[in-house]
Enzyme design. Sequence first.
Site: not given
Length: 244
Positions: A118-119, A201, A204, A229
């Site tokens: 995702c990162c 985010c 997170c 990340c």
Amino acid sequence: MTTATPLLDQETRHKWQTLLDTLADISARHPDAVFASSLAAEDMVLTHAIFEARLPIEIFTLDTGRLHPETLAMVDRIAQRYGVALRVVHPDSRAVQEHVAQHGEFAFYDSIELRKACCGIRKVQPLRGVLAGHSAWLTGQHRDQSITRSELRESEYDHAFGLHKYNPLASWTDAQVWDVIRAHDIPYNPLHDQGYPSIGCDPCTRAVRPGEHPRAGRWWWEQASSKECGLHQGNIESKVIKNG
């Protein structure tokens, strides 16, 4: 060029002046240097220094699509304070949609691999696109932020992105960052006043509890040694080499 105010102690005044000199030197060596701002406290110190010294270092920020409203609002606050509109970089929307469709909206909670994926889509690939063709980039990292940054150098070659990388605040402490913010009345993310020393985010990041490490609220479900990340992959790699 901005000078430090009497509100700063001698060491911090020296660090502030050194920062201004260092940024000017980086700008002279790399006229195409760019600064990737997370809009957090450390990065606001760098932003203030760059704008006050009128250096030609482009500042941009990565909007992952999942930032807190307070973080996104910093873009307008910067424009109002300094009269400069930051470049806001977004991830590839198709890649984001495909990842969510395949793994789910909150797959990053399921494994480190999915979180890093995702990162990678929301941060690393957009950054790679911005850095392409540049000779240097700057960050607001400093050593006492986390164990993955304890060996951070002020200057290094970033093999992951293929250009020089500068961390001019590497030796700064959190206290020095905040002393400069207060002395120069630098705007900062209001989440810092709500228990968020480190802000990423929204899904997170959580506020830290009393006595916790400043980055305990970042990816709180993971071990401290994995809390990067991918923007600063060298931080983890250096720890692996040293401890392996």
